[in-house]
Design a protein around this motif. Structure first.
Motif, PDB file in Angstrom:
ATOM      1  N   ASP A  58     -95.482  34.424 -20.190  1.00  0.00           N
ATOM      2  CA  ASP A  58     -96.926  34.280 -20.027  1.00  0.00           C
ATOM      3  C   ASP A  58     -97.354  34.002 -18.594  1.00  0.00           C
ATOM      4  OD1 ASP A  58     -97.451  34.632 -22.758  1.00  0.00           O
ATOM      5  OD2 ASP A  58     -97.011  32.532 -23.170  1.00  0.00           O
ATOM      6  N   ASP A  59     -96.577  33.235 -17.857  1.00  0.00           N
ATOM      7  CA  ASP A  59     -97.014  32.790 -16.541  1.00  0.00           C
ATOM      8  C   ASP A  59     -95.875  32.891 -15.538  1.00  0.00           C
ATOM      9  OD1 ASP A  59     -98.553  31.755 -14.524  1.00  0.00           O
ATOM     10  OD2 ASP A  59     -98.277  29.659 -15.124  1.00  0.00           O
ATOM     11  N   PRO A  60     -95.796  34.021 -14.819  1.00  0.00           N
ATOM     12  CA  PRO A  60     -96.686  35.192 -14.866  1.00  0.00           C
ATOM     13  C   PRO A  60     -96.359  36.103 -16.047  1.00  0.00           C
ATOM     14  CG  PRO A  60     -94.971  35.547 -13.253  1.00  0.00           C
ATOM     15  CD  PRO A  60     -94.780  34.143 -13.751  1.00  0.00           C
ATOM     16  N   ALA A  61     -97.279  37.010 -16.359  1.00  0.00           N
ATOM     17  CA  ALA A  61     -97.106  37.897 -17.505  1.00  0.00           C
ATOM     18  C   ALA A  61     -95.981  38.891 -17.247  1.00  0.00           C
ATOM     19  CB  ALA A  61     -98.405  38.643 -17.780  1.00  0.00           C
ATOM     20  N   GLY A  62     -95.107  39.032 -18.232  1.00  0.00           N
ATOM     21  CA  GLY A  62     -94.010  39.985 -18.115  1.00  0.00           C
ATOM     22  C   GLY A  62     -93.167  39.996 -19.367  1.00  0.00           C
ATOM     23  N   ASP A  63     -92.180  40.868 -19.388  1.00  0.00           N
ATOM     24  CA  ASP A  63     -91.249  40.904 -20.511  1.00  0.00           C
ATOM     25  C   ASP A  63     -89.918  41.451 -20.028  1.00  0.00           C
ATOM     26  OD1 ASP A  63     -91.497  43.932 -20.793  1.00  0.00           O
ATOM     27  OD2 ASP A  63     -93.518  43.355 -21.383  1.00  0.00           O
ATOM     28  N   ALA A  64     -88.873  41.099 -20.762  1.00  0.00           N
ATOM     29  CA  ALA A  64     -87.525  41.583 -20.471  1.00  0.00           C
ATOM     30  C   ALA A  64     -86.928  42.131 -21.762  1.00  0.00           C
ATOM     31  CB  ALA A  64     -86.650  40.467 -19.908  1.00  0.00           C
ATOM     32  N   HIS A  65     -86.234  43.255 -21.652  1.00  0.00           N
ATOM     33  CA  HIS A  65     -85.635  43.905 -22.815  1.00  0.00           C
ATOM     34  C   HIS A  65     -84.133  44.047 -22.596  1.00  0.00           C
ATOM     35  CE1 HIS A  65     -89.570  45.318 -24.453  1.00  0.00           C
ATOM     36  NE2 HIS A  65     -89.908  45.136 -23.177  1.00  0.00           N
ATOM     37  N   GLY A  84     -90.129  43.825 -16.818  1.00  0.00           N
ATOM     38  CA  GLY A  84     -91.374  44.311 -16.251  1.00  0.00           C
ATOM     39  C   GLY A  84     -92.343  43.167 -16.029  1.00  0.00           C
ATOM     40  N   TYR A  85     -92.824  43.046 -14.816  1.00  0.00           N
ATOM     41  CA  TYR A  85     -93.805  42.012 -14.465  1.00  0.00           C
ATOM     42  C   TYR A  85     -95.026  42.708 -13.864  1.00  0.00           C
ATOM     43  CZ  TYR A  85     -90.638  38.154 -15.363  1.00  0.00           C
ATOM     44  OH  TYR A  85     -89.813  37.243 -15.987  1.00  0.00           O
ATOM     45  N   TYR A  86     -96.165  42.560 -14.519  1.00  0.00           N
ATOM     46  CA  TYR A  86     -97.328  43.371 -14.208  1.00  0.00           C
ATOM     47  C   TYR A  86     -97.999  42.988 -12.890  1.00  0.00           C
ATOM     48  CZ  TYR A  86     -96.373  43.612 -19.164  1.00  0.00           C
ATOM     49  OH  TYR A  86     -95.731  43.709 -20.378  1.00  0.00           O
ATOM     50  N   ASP A  87     -97.811  41.761 -12.438  1.00  0.00           N
ATOM     51  CA  ASP A  87     -98.455  41.312 -11.198  1.00  0.00           C
ATOM     52  C   ASP A  87     -97.544  41.409  -9.983  1.00  0.00           C
ATOM     53  OD1 ASP A  87    -100.736  40.715 -12.649  1.00  0.00           O
ATOM     54  OD2 ASP A  87    -100.113  38.648 -13.032  1.00  0.00           O
ATOM     55  N   ASN A  88     -96.388  42.058 -10.148  1.00  0.00           N
ATOM     56  CA  ASN A  88     -95.449  42.127  -9.026  1.00  0.00           C
ATOM     57  C   ASN A  88     -96.020  42.854  -7.810  1.00  0.00           C
ATOM     58  OD1 ASN A  88     -93.443  40.612 -10.130  1.00  0.00           O
ATOM     59  ND2 ASN A  88     -91.939  42.266 -10.260  1.00  0.00           N
ATOM     60  N   ALA A  89     -96.903  43.805  -8.056  1.00  0.00           N
ATOM     61  CA  ALA A  89     -97.473  44.546  -6.932  1.00  0.00           C
ATOM     62  C   ALA A  89     -98.193  43.609  -5.964  1.00  0.00           C
ATOM     63  CB  ALA A  89     -98.433  45.615  -7.447  1.00  0.00           C
ATOM     64  N   CYS A  90     -98.803  42.553  -6.493  1.00  0.00           N
ATOM     65  CA  CYS A  90     -99.489  41.585  -5.636  1.00  0.00           C
ATOM     66  C   CYS A  90     -98.505  40.822  -4.758  1.00  0.00           C
ATOM     67  CB  CYS A  90    -100.284  40.585  -6.482  1.00  0.00           C
ATOM     68  SG  CYS A  90    -101.521  41.350  -7.545  1.00  0.00           S
ATOM     69  N   GLY A  92     -95.823  42.363  -3.508  1.00  0.00           N
ATOM     70  CA  GLY A  92     -95.094  43.358  -2.751  1.00  0.00           C
ATOM     71  C   GLY A  92     -93.787  43.768  -3.380  1.00  0.00           C
ATOM     72  N   LEU A  93     -93.691  43.609  -4.712  1.00  0.00           N
ATOM     73  CA  LEU A  93     -92.461  43.919  -5.440  1.00  0.00           C
ATOM     74  C   LEU A  93     -92.713  45.020  -6.453  1.00  0.00           C
ATOM     75  CD1 LEU A  93     -91.292  40.252  -6.224  1.00  0.00           C
ATOM     76  CD2 LEU A  93     -90.321  41.776  -4.495  1.00  0.00           C
ATOM     77  N   PRO A  94     -91.677  45.796  -6.806  1.00  0.00           N
ATOM     78  CA  PRO A  94     -91.853  46.786  -7.879  1.00  0.00           C
ATOM     79  C   PRO A  94     -92.077  46.083  -9.214  1.00  0.00           C
ATOM     80  CG  PRO A  94     -89.548  46.639  -7.214  1.00  0.00           C
ATOM     81  CD  PRO A  94     -90.321  45.819  -6.231  1.00  0.00           C
ATOM     82  N   SER A  95     -92.790  46.756 -10.123  1.00  0.00           N
ATOM     83  CA  SER A  95     -93.102  46.142 -11.417  1.00  0.00           C
ATOM     84  C   SER A  95     -91.882  46.054 -12.318  1.00  0.00           C
ATOM     85  CB  SER A  95     -94.209  46.928 -12.118  1.00  0.00           C
ATOM     86  OG  SER A  95     -93.806  48.269 -12.350  1.00  0.00           O
ATOM     87  N   LEU A  96     -90.888  46.918 -12.097  1.00  0.00           N
ATOM     88  CA  LEU A  96     -89.685  46.923 -12.927  1.00  0.00           C
ATOM     89  C   LEU A  96     -88.475  46.466 -12.136  1.00  0.00           C
ATOM     90  CD1 LEU A  96     -89.805  50.243 -15.008  1.00  0.00           C
ATOM     91  CD2 LEU A  96     -90.314  47.929 -15.790  1.00  0.00           C
ATOM     92  N   GLY A  97     -87.575  45.802 -12.818  1.00  0.00           N
ATOM     93  CA  GLY A  97     -86.278  45.456 -12.256  1.00  0.00           C
ATOM     94  C   GLY A  97     -85.252  45.492 -13.361  1.00  0.00           C
ATOM     95  N   GLY A  98     -83.993  45.692 -12.997  1.00  0.00           N
ATOM     96  CA  GLY A  98     -82.983  45.692 -14.044  1.00  0.00           C
ATOM     97  C   GLY A  98     -81.712  46.384 -13.620  1.00  0.00           C
ATOM     98  N   LEU A  99     -80.800  46.486 -14.589  1.00  0.00           N
ATOM     99  CA  LEU A  99     -79.503  47.113 -14.346  1.00  0.00           C
ATOM    100  C   LEU A  99     -78.914  47.586 -15.664  1.00  0.00           C
ATOM    101  CD1 LEU A  99     -77.306  44.809 -15.435  1.00  0.00           C
ATOM    102  CD2 LEU A  99     -77.880  43.755 -13.257  1.00  0.00           C
ATOM    103  N   VAL A 100     -77.933  48.475 -15.547  1.00  0.00           N
ATOM    104  CA  VAL A 100     -77.184  48.966 -16.702  1.00  0.00           C
ATOM    105  C   VAL A 100     -75.708  48.743 -16.424  1.00  0.00           C
ATOM    106  CG1 VAL A 100     -76.693  50.919 -18.218  1.00  0.00           C
ATOM    107  CG2 VAL A 100     -78.933  50.742 -17.103  1.00  0.00           C
ATOM    108  N   MET A 101     -74.999  48.154 -17.373  1.00  0.00           N
ATOM    109  CA  MET A 101     -73.566  47.880 -17.233  1.00  0.00           C
ATOM    110  C   MET A 101     -72.781  48.722 -18.231  1.00  0.00           C
ATOM    111  SD  MET A 101     -73.791  43.715 -16.871  1.00  0.00           S
ATOM    112  CE  MET A 101     -74.939  43.570 -18.259  1.00  0.00           C
ATOM    113  N   LEU A 102     -71.723  49.384 -17.742  1.00  0.00           N
ATOM    114  CA  LEU A 102     -70.830  50.151 -18.604  1.00  0.00           C
ATOM    115  C   LEU A 102     -69.478  49.446 -18.664  1.00  0.00           C
ATOM    116  CD1 LEU A 102     -72.559  52.467 -16.759  1.00  0.00           C
ATOM    117  CD2 LEU A 102     -71.480  53.911 -18.498  1.00  0.00           C
ATOM    118  N   PHE A 103     -68.936  49.348 -19.875  1.00  0.00           N
ATOM    119  CA  PHE A 103     -67.655  48.688 -20.113  1.00  0.00           C
ATOM    120  C   PHE A 103     -66.692  49.658 -20.790  1.00  0.00           C
ATOM    121  CE2 PHE A 103     -70.962  45.536 -20.060  1.00  0.00           C
ATOM    122  CZ  PHE A 103     -70.409  44.425 -19.435  1.00  0.00           C
TER     123      PHE A 103
END
Length: 333
Positions: A58-65, A84-90, A92-103
């Motif tokens: 909620d503070d700041p607004a976002g979600d992680a999957h 995804g964090y919707y206020d990241n543009a304010c 100076g950051l991209p709205s999405l972040g993350g990674l994919v791991m292969l095992f």
């Protein structure tokens, strides 16, 4: 790992790959056939991919999957985290972040860490929209309508080039400055762009509409949707998001989802199911339509909806394709 590494580094541990190397490796890759295979695998039960998890903030607004799983004939299992964090543009950051791991499935050892900043998710989501349009959009697209001005608003339209020659685009977004930037960018890509004042104008002009916003309240109403319209809705990937009036799903001649199981917990169909105006049996999985195309659009005046929440099997296939492409161009693995 040496912290000065930019693109790809290997030591005694897994291959670590950053976004520029991923984009180079997949520069000539067409994700649409791969995502068709993913839809088929999901509907035919040919993937081990339990429902993922999510965190809402909620503070700041976002979600992680968090999504994870494997294919029976694959050498790897994957775990993906995307936030995804919707206020990241304010900031100076991209709205999405993350990674994919292969095992390695045989040993459990990490094989690769793809620091993709959410790009692989954006790629497979855009390809999923193209697959949906291939089977459900009208034969002649009068104009493409877009609600939203972010990355998916751009990538969905770009991948529709594989489905329709239409270059007339009408777009709406809440922020006028963002809408103006989006219109300028898409004009530079060869589209004839009209900026709409409201979503209703989009529905009046376009018969292929993509909704790509984090809206919590419906943007399109049943009475705005004309016969012959197709809608691909991708924004409602959590239970608190909602872009379409549930009555649109009830009125649709074809209501397609990527997963009936997920449709009960998120997405546009969830609201219609909860309201009792739609039953699970009213929904078709897109993989079922890929397997039997006659289940898709049959006439020009049908209303069709694809309600897409995103599937782990899509992440599995796109991550495997990325690793294969990295090895093919000679990245160390």
């Amino acid at each position: 790992m040496n912290s000065s590494s930019v693109d790809a580094t290997v030591d005694a541990g897994p291959l670590i790959v950053r976004l520029p190397a991923l984009q180079r490796a997949l520069a000539e890759f067409d994700p649409i056939p791969a995502i068709e295979i993913a839809f088929l695998a999901a509907s035919e039960g040919n993937a081990v991919a339990p429902p993922g998890g999510e965190l809402l903030f909620d503070d700041p607004a976002g979600d992680a999957h968090i999504k994870f799983g494997y294919l029976p004939n694959s050498s790897h299992f994957i775990v993906k985290v995307i936030a995804g964090y919707y206020d990241n543009a304010c900031r100076g950051l991209p709205s999405l972040g993350g990674l994919v791991m292969l095992f390695d499935r045989r040993t459990g050892q990490p094989v690769a860490i793809l620091l993709d900043d959410g790009w692989l998710t954006n790629l497979r989501t855009a390809a999923a929209g193209a697959v949906a349009a291939r089977y459900l959009a009208p034969r002649r697209v009068r104009a493409i309508g877009v609600l939203g001005t972010g990355v998916q608003a751009r990538m969905q339209v770009e991948h529709l080039q594989h489905v329709t020659p239409c270059r007339d685009l009408i777009a709406w977004g809440r922020n006028p400055e963002n809408l103006a930037r989006y219109a300028a960018e898409m004009t530079g890509k060869g589209y004839r762009v009209v900026a709409a004042d409201n979503p209703g104008q989009v529905a009046a002009a376009a018969n292929l509409i993509v909704t790509a916003t984090p809206s919590a309240t419906p943007l399109l109403l049943r009475e705005q949707i004309r016969p012959g319209t197709h809608i691909t809705a991708i924004g409602a990937d959590t239970a608190d998001k909602n872009e379409l009036d549930p009555a649109i799903l009830r009125a649709a001649d074809i209501a397609a989802v990527d997963s009936r199981l997920l449709a009960g917990t998120r997405g546009e169909s969830r609201r219609a199911l909860e309201a009792g105006i739609l039953a699970p049996s009213d929904l078709l999985e897109l993989g079922e339509i890929v397997a039997e195309p006659t289940l898709g659009r049959r006439t020009d005046d049908q209303i069709t909806v694809a309600d897409l929440c995103g599937l782990a099997v899509q992440d599995i296939i796109i991550a495997e394709a990325a690793l294969e492409a990295l090895r093919r161009i000679g990245e160390p693995a």
